[in-house]
Design a protein around this motif. Sequence first.
Motif, PDB file in Angstrom:
ATOM      1  N   THR A 160       0.821  -1.203   0.000  1.00 32.57           N
ATOM      2  CA  THR A 160       0.000   0.000   0.000  1.00 32.57           C
ATOM      3  C   THR A 160       0.854   1.251   0.000  1.00 32.57           C
ATOM      4  O   THR A 160       0.693   2.133  -0.828  1.00 32.57           O
ATOM      5  CB  THR A 160      -0.906   0.009   1.244  1.00 32.57           C
ATOM      6  OG1 THR A 160      -1.682  -1.175   1.221  1.00 32.57           O
ATOM      7  CG2 THR A 160      -1.796   1.221   1.236  1.00 32.57           C
ATOM      8  N   THR A 171       3.183   2.543  -3.222  1.00 29.02           N
ATOM      9  CA  THR A 171       2.691   3.326  -4.346  1.00 29.02           C
ATOM     10  C   THR A 171       2.354   4.754  -3.940  1.00 29.02           C
ATOM     11  O   THR A 171       2.096   5.587  -4.781  1.00 29.02           O
ATOM     12  CB  THR A 171       1.429   2.678  -4.923  1.00 29.02           C
ATOM     13  OG1 THR A 171       0.490   2.521  -3.862  1.00 29.02           O
ATOM     14  CG2 THR A 171       1.744   1.330  -5.516  1.00 29.02           C
ATOM     15  N   ASP A 172       2.385   5.037  -2.659  1.00 30.61           N
ATOM     16  CA  ASP A 172       1.977   6.362  -2.199  1.00 30.61           C
ATOM     17  C   ASP A 172       3.127   7.189  -1.644  1.00 30.61           C
ATOM     18  O   ASP A 172       2.989   8.388  -1.458  1.00 30.61           O
ATOM     19  CB  ASP A 172       0.907   6.227  -1.095  1.00 30.61           C
ATOM     20  CG  ASP A 172      -0.354   5.599  -1.646  1.00 30.61           C
ATOM     21  OD1 ASP A 172      -1.077   4.987  -0.866  1.00 30.61           O
ATOM     22  OD2 ASP A 172      -0.598   5.725  -2.855  1.00 30.61           O
ATOM     23  N   PRO A 198       9.564   4.004  -4.669  1.00 31.21           N
ATOM     24  CA  PRO A 198       8.350   3.416  -5.247  1.00 31.21           C
ATOM     25  C   PRO A 198       7.985   4.106  -6.560  1.00 31.21           C
ATOM     26  O   PRO A 198       8.155   5.321  -6.698  1.00 31.21           O
ATOM     27  CB  PRO A 198       7.283   3.688  -4.176  1.00 31.21           C
ATOM     28  CG  PRO A 198       8.046   3.967  -2.929  1.00 31.21           C
ATOM     29  CD  PRO A 198       9.325   4.592  -3.356  1.00 31.21           C
ATOM     30  N   ILE A 199       7.481   3.336  -7.500  1.00 32.09           N
ATOM     31  CA  ILE A 199       7.012   3.897  -8.771  1.00 32.09           C
ATOM     32  C   ILE A 199       5.700   3.222  -9.153  1.00 32.09           C
ATOM     33  O   ILE A 199       5.349   2.175  -8.593  1.00 32.09           O
ATOM     34  CB  ILE A 199       8.032   3.690  -9.913  1.00 32.09           C
ATOM     35  CG1 ILE A 199       8.346   2.189 -10.095  1.00 32.09           C
ATOM     36  CG2 ILE A 199       9.301   4.471  -9.667  1.00 32.09           C
ATOM     37  CD1 ILE A 199       9.153   1.891 -11.340  1.00 32.09           C
ATOM     38  N   GLU A 200       5.041   3.815 -10.083  1.00 31.46           N
ATOM     39  CA  GLU A 200       3.838   3.196 -10.634  1.00 31.46           C
ATOM     40  C   GLU A 200       4.172   2.679 -12.024  1.00 31.46           C
ATOM     41  O   GLU A 200       4.896   3.323 -12.776  1.00 31.46           O
ATOM     42  CB  GLU A 200       2.700   4.211 -10.688  1.00 31.46           C
ATOM     43  CG  GLU A 200       2.246   4.654  -9.300  1.00 31.46           C
ATOM     44  CD  GLU A 200       1.017   5.563  -9.365  1.00 31.46           C
ATOM     45  OE1 GLU A 200       0.431   5.673 -10.455  1.00 31.46           O
ATOM     46  OE2 GLU A 200       0.681   6.144  -8.330  1.00 31.46           O
ATOM     47  N   LEU A 228       0.461  -2.896 -13.698  1.00 36.55           N
ATOM     48  CA  LEU A 228       0.685  -3.507 -12.390  1.00 36.55           C
ATOM     49  C   LEU A 228      -0.666  -3.836 -11.745  1.00 36.55           C
ATOM     50  O   LEU A 228      -1.534  -2.977 -11.639  1.00 36.55           O
ATOM     51  CB  LEU A 228       1.469  -2.555 -11.500  1.00 36.55           C
ATOM     52  CG  LEU A 228       2.057  -3.131 -10.200  1.00 36.55           C
ATOM     53  CD1 LEU A 228       3.132  -4.170 -10.513  1.00 36.55           C
ATOM     54  CD2 LEU A 228       2.641  -2.021  -9.340  1.00 36.55           C
ATOM     55  N   SER A 243       9.208  -0.623  -7.679  1.00 37.72           N
ATOM     56  CA  SER A 243      10.128   0.424  -7.232  1.00 37.72           C
ATOM     57  C   SER A 243      11.336   0.422  -8.147  1.00 37.72           C
ATOM     58  O   SER A 243      11.551  -0.515  -8.921  1.00 37.72           O
ATOM     59  CB  SER A 243      10.549   0.170  -5.773  1.00 37.72           C
ATOM     60  OG  SER A 243      11.098  -1.125  -5.632  1.00 37.72           O
ATOM     61  N   LEU A 247       9.672  -5.392  -9.305  1.00 33.00           N
ATOM     62  CA  LEU A 247       8.211  -5.429  -9.295  1.00 33.00           C
ATOM     63  C   LEU A 247       7.733  -6.830  -8.944  1.00 33.00           C
ATOM     64  O   LEU A 247       8.488  -7.801  -9.073  1.00 33.00           O
ATOM     65  CB  LEU A 247       7.650  -5.023 -10.658  1.00 33.00           C
ATOM     66  CG  LEU A 247       7.942  -5.961 -11.837  1.00 33.00           C
ATOM     67  CD1 LEU A 247       6.798  -5.899 -12.834  1.00 33.00           C
ATOM     68  CD2 LEU A 247       9.238  -5.557 -12.520  1.00 33.00           C
ATOM     69  N   GLU A 301       7.365  -2.679 -17.923  1.00 29.39           N
ATOM     70  CA  GLU A 301       5.963  -2.681 -18.352  1.00 29.39           C
ATOM     71  C   GLU A 301       5.739  -3.712 -19.449  1.00 29.39           C
ATOM     72  O   GLU A 301       4.652  -4.308 -19.542  1.00 29.39           O
ATOM     73  CB  GLU A 301       5.574  -1.264 -18.804  1.00 29.39           C
ATOM     74  CG  GLU A 301       5.543  -0.305 -17.605  1.00 29.39           C
ATOM     75  CD  GLU A 301       5.151   1.121 -17.969  1.00 29.39           C
ATOM     76  OE1 GLU A 301       5.301   1.492 -19.156  1.00 29.39           O
ATOM     77  OE2 GLU A 301       4.712   1.859 -17.055  1.00 29.39           O
TER      78      GLU A 301
END
Lengths: 409, 187
Positions: free
Chosen positions: A74, A77-78, A351-353, A357, A364, A379, A401
């Motif tokens: 959680t 990602t934030d 962290p990355i988006e 995902l 990250s 990931l 990705e």
Amino acid sequence: MKSEPPTGDELTRLLGSMKRNVLERVAQEPAPAKRKSVRHIFGLGLGVAALLGVGAGAAFALGVITAPEQDAATVATDAPNTPSTASQPTAPATSEYSVTPGQPASRYGLDCATLVDPALVSGLFSTEVAAIDPIVSESGVGIAIPRRAAILAVGGSVCEWSNGVPMNEQYGVEPDYVGVTISVVPRAAAGWSELATQHGMPADESQCADTWCWASAAVGDAWVTISAYGGAELATDPSGWQSLVDAVTAAVGAAGPAAASTITERMTLPGPEDCDAIIPVDQVGSITSTPGVQVMIGSGGWSEWAEARLHADAVGCGWGVDDLGQAARVDWLHEGRWAYLRMLHADASTPIELAGLAAGGVASVRCDERFGTTCAVDLTVGQDWYNVSANDEATAIALAEAVLARLGG
Amino acid sequence: MDESDGTDAELLERLASGDQRAMAVVFDRHAPAVTRYAWAIAPSRMDVEEIVQDTFLTVWRKAAEIMIAEASLLPWLLVTCRNFGMNAVRKAARSRAEQFDDEAPQGGADVVREHHDAEAARDDLRWVLDEIERLEPIDRQVCELCLVEGLPYAEAAERLDLSVGAVKQRVSRSRARLKKAVTLDEI
């Protein structure tokens, strides 16, 4: 450099370290992982520190790191990517540490807290050492999946006592590192791999120089290795080292044989077709803007780590045009999400988006400025840990990705 | 050079056939010299380790293609080490330039030390002069052409009129010498 090259024991230690790396990397690491810039790294440290709400090193020393998987997923990602200071080596304050749930149990039932008398370890050094999480310690250097994760993934054991300076032998010996690592790798049901036996492994040897010691032995169905590095802090007492080796050997011998493996053990190296299943070679060439890119199949040396990584089906794939460098690399650890979450505590990731995902997935990025200009995206794909590296962060993200699109998040 | 584990040409053949034990022999035989040379040309100690390791990784991967000029693999290793070292110097220069000017990522080019400066190149060889002195004449010439004059290895081999066939003949002669030595030992 203007200084004179090392001689004597210092040269011997340098050559020994490089030789081990070469003999392992010719098979398993076609090119060293690299990092990007000091400025970037400072940002990296921060994301995870903020994510944890406490310095990872301090949390570790206090034995409070438990990082429930859902919690980490959680916040990952934030968490903000705010500048901070680089983490400093932290002398461990206790001899206990907690681990993230999910690590496979030792098939020998070994516990690092009771494997050997701590006095045998501390007696090797003139400075204080204490038990430390080997995943976190190794993850403090470089950008690869820590080698020890594969040993733990096959039900082996890795125990480390150190002065808190991170070290990853894959990237060479850290001059300030003082510590001991014991690894226990269980033999596969089909026996040691052909590659191991070709190299005469598990070798039965024990040797010490002024600043390091190394031992390897087959103990029942276990491959036991012990390494110690200490620079000027390593007491050059051969009897002390041998006492430690004897104690470890006795403990592992008494604990064996290993319980049955819970994974399907791989015995042969992957081929280009295995790598195409991760990302087709043409797509790698397109994303990396590297015409003529090919799968780089390693060959060469071997080690207890390489054996565990083979059994765990975690050998990985590299792509490049020639053998002087690689354009991309993907490594993985099946059912390795627990290790990924432990790695985060090394305080070296942001962290990355990522597009694709899945819900609950974590991603990250980390870089290491000491080794050049390569970054890696870590990931989760289901419960697996994937590590995707390239020669710049944007390309690593694009490749990650692509992996997600191929394998699903 | 201690050839008890085989000549360099024979070790290369073993490497090319996938004999990993030969890699350890090659490393033990040549890594001290390669490390000293790397020490002279690398921007930092960390670069030295990377350069040396990459050099030996490359000899493993390219073993089937490597042409030994006379008898020793050392000239090829030093040339390869030099190439990796120049890359490291360029990277370090770019990094320094980026620290001074984020808007000029290519700005490091003018601060890269150009290694075709013969005087500087000779100075870079200061820690391996003894090893080069012990080489066979053609191997020494390769070092001069590549490491001092800056020629690519293949071009130096061409200038010295070396061919793959000639190298194979040398390998055969090396084997003959080795066989003779073994016979004498048995007597």
